[in-house]
Enzyme design. Sequence first.
Site, PDB file in Angstrom:
ATOM      1  N   ARG B  52       0.848  -1.138  -0.109  1.00  0.00           N
ATOM      2  CA  ARG B  52       0.057  -0.457   0.217  1.00  0.00           C
ATOM      3  C   ARG B  52       0.782   0.866   0.031  1.00  0.00           C
ATOM      4  NH1 ARG B  52      -3.100  -2.381   5.167  1.00  0.00           N
ATOM      5  NH2 ARG B  52      -1.020  -3.342   5.364  1.00  0.00           N
ATOM      6  N   ASP B  54       2.391   5.076  -0.211  1.00  0.00           N
ATOM      7  CA  ASP B  54       2.475   6.354  -0.166  1.00  0.00           C
ATOM      8  C   ASP B  54       2.313   7.387  -0.750  1.00  0.00           C
ATOM      9  OD1 ASP B  54       1.679   6.301   2.594  1.00  0.00           O
ATOM     10  OD2 ASP B  54       3.891   6.206   3.189  1.00  0.00           O
ATOM     11  N   TYR B 113      12.112  -1.904  -3.428  1.00  0.00           N
ATOM     12  CA  TYR B 113      11.503  -0.759  -3.670  1.00  0.00           C
ATOM     13  C   TYR B 113      13.698  -0.184  -4.666  1.00  0.00           C
ATOM     14  CZ  TYR B 113       7.437  -0.540  -1.207  1.00  0.00           C
ATOM     15  OH  TYR B 113       6.171  -0.150  -0.581  1.00  0.00           O
ATOM     16  N   ARG B 200      11.660   4.959   3.610  1.00  0.00           N
ATOM     17  CA  ARG B 200      11.828   6.456   3.340  1.00  0.00           C
ATOM     18  C   ARG B 200      12.637   6.506   4.415  1.00  0.00           C
ATOM     19  NH1 ARG B 200       5.963   8.144   1.868  1.00  0.00           N
ATOM     20  NH2 ARG B 200       7.457  11.268   2.559  1.00  0.00           N
TER      21      ARG B 200
END
Lengths: 255, 255
Positions: B52, B54, B113, B200
């Site tokens: 999910r 952001d 990622y 992040r």
Amino acid sequence: MKRRVALLIEYDGAGFSGWQRQTHEISVQQVLEEACAKLNDGAHVTCTAAGRTDSGVHAYGQVVSCDISSAHSPATIRNALNYHTRPHPVAVREVAEVEADWNARFSAIGRAYRYVICTRQARLVLDRGRAWHVSRKLDIAAMHEAAQHLVGRHDFTSFRAASCQAKSPMRTLDRLDVLQDGAQIEIIAEARSFLHHQVRNMVGTLKLVGDGKMQPARIADIIAARNRSAAGPTAPADGLYFTRVVYDPDPFSFR
Amino acid sequence: MKRRVALLIEYDGAGFSGWQRQTHEISVQQVLEEACAKLNDGAHVTCTAAGRTDSGVHAYGQVVSCDISSAHSPATIRNALNYHTRPHPVAVREVAEVEADWNARFSAIGRAYRYVICTRQARLVLDRGRAWHVSRKLDIAAMHEAAQHLVGRHDFTSFRAASCQAKSPMRTLDRLDVLQDGAQIEIIAEARSFLHHQVRNMVGTLKLVGDGKMQPARIADIIAARNRSAAGPTAPADGLYFTRVVYDPDPFSFR
């Protein structure tokens, strides 16, 4: 006091009608010249570019020369130009001091372009406007083989736009590589200079080879025909990037 | 008849409030579910995503599962979904048939990622919204050294958003590489799963190391502190790409 400076600039071609000033559309030249005027006591500044890119063509490494009256350091000039060019999609990556007779166009001894093709069924999202979307797989090895026929000194009339203003159609192509770059196809073209639309017309022709519609050896016949209609169509501007201009010595020492 | 399908999707995070449905903003989930309903006799379809993401986070390789009543081939379903999701910046790269108990989230055994940092003075143009713009050079070797302290099985409480809903803060990070990629810095993170904001928050902390504000060895203390305030700030969403979800077997045979 007037100083000549060289600007290393980047832009998103989709935001402009191309490099050259136009009456009714916004060009990179207009945005830069208006920003430079702010550093020239408000007086008009003429910017000369190494390559007059067409509408939609992107640049990572366009080089521009101009005269301004600012006494500031190159870094301060860069920051001021980046302030004054906002919000347009153009940025001054570096500013260098050059001799008064240095010219971004005529002092250049080499130019490099990159062309990106994305082959897949789904429409482009992250690469939209940044690559040529081709919905079928292309034969990269055949395209690279065909490209090698274009390397060398040739009359490139078959790959030249009708509007091309160059006196001679003779050019020496130093490099034309067709490479796999992850999920994309990347074509690298290097020469001292290019004719108008030459890269896009070469890419449009190589795509016919990649599609299996043309044999690589046909390229020699197309060159010999010296006729624009013998070659393939002009590839879209979206996929073209002006990546580098070569000077000796290079005014941008950091590169 | 209902069929479960897996969708491999790409999106530009800037166009959405994130993956998950929101009341007042447009989400990737809403756009996809509305497109899927067109292939489900107009009835609502629930799409489950592997991750999910952001608001602002991009995806090249998000995977979604859902049930639809279409009898068409996967390629036809892909083309129809790409038609119905227009003009939103989301595309269905591939559609695969899967078993009725297959689930994009719970069947996943790995996630990857990519985070992109662009270090330069000039504002970003071609990479605007697609990378974290940092105006000073970063020490990539020190960042990579620091990253290796994060690899392995740890309690990642210090790198977890306050809003994280995972039951356990324990995660096994399989890979965290900091690489030079041309003029950019690329950070690759791989794990079975990640906590909310984990990538992040790790990148924001590594940036402090790259800036010389933190020694690489400090990372071990930050992990041990199990306190979010011990780590660095959350890096911007702009630079984050959800690149791949791993399944065994992989439903997308073309990859």
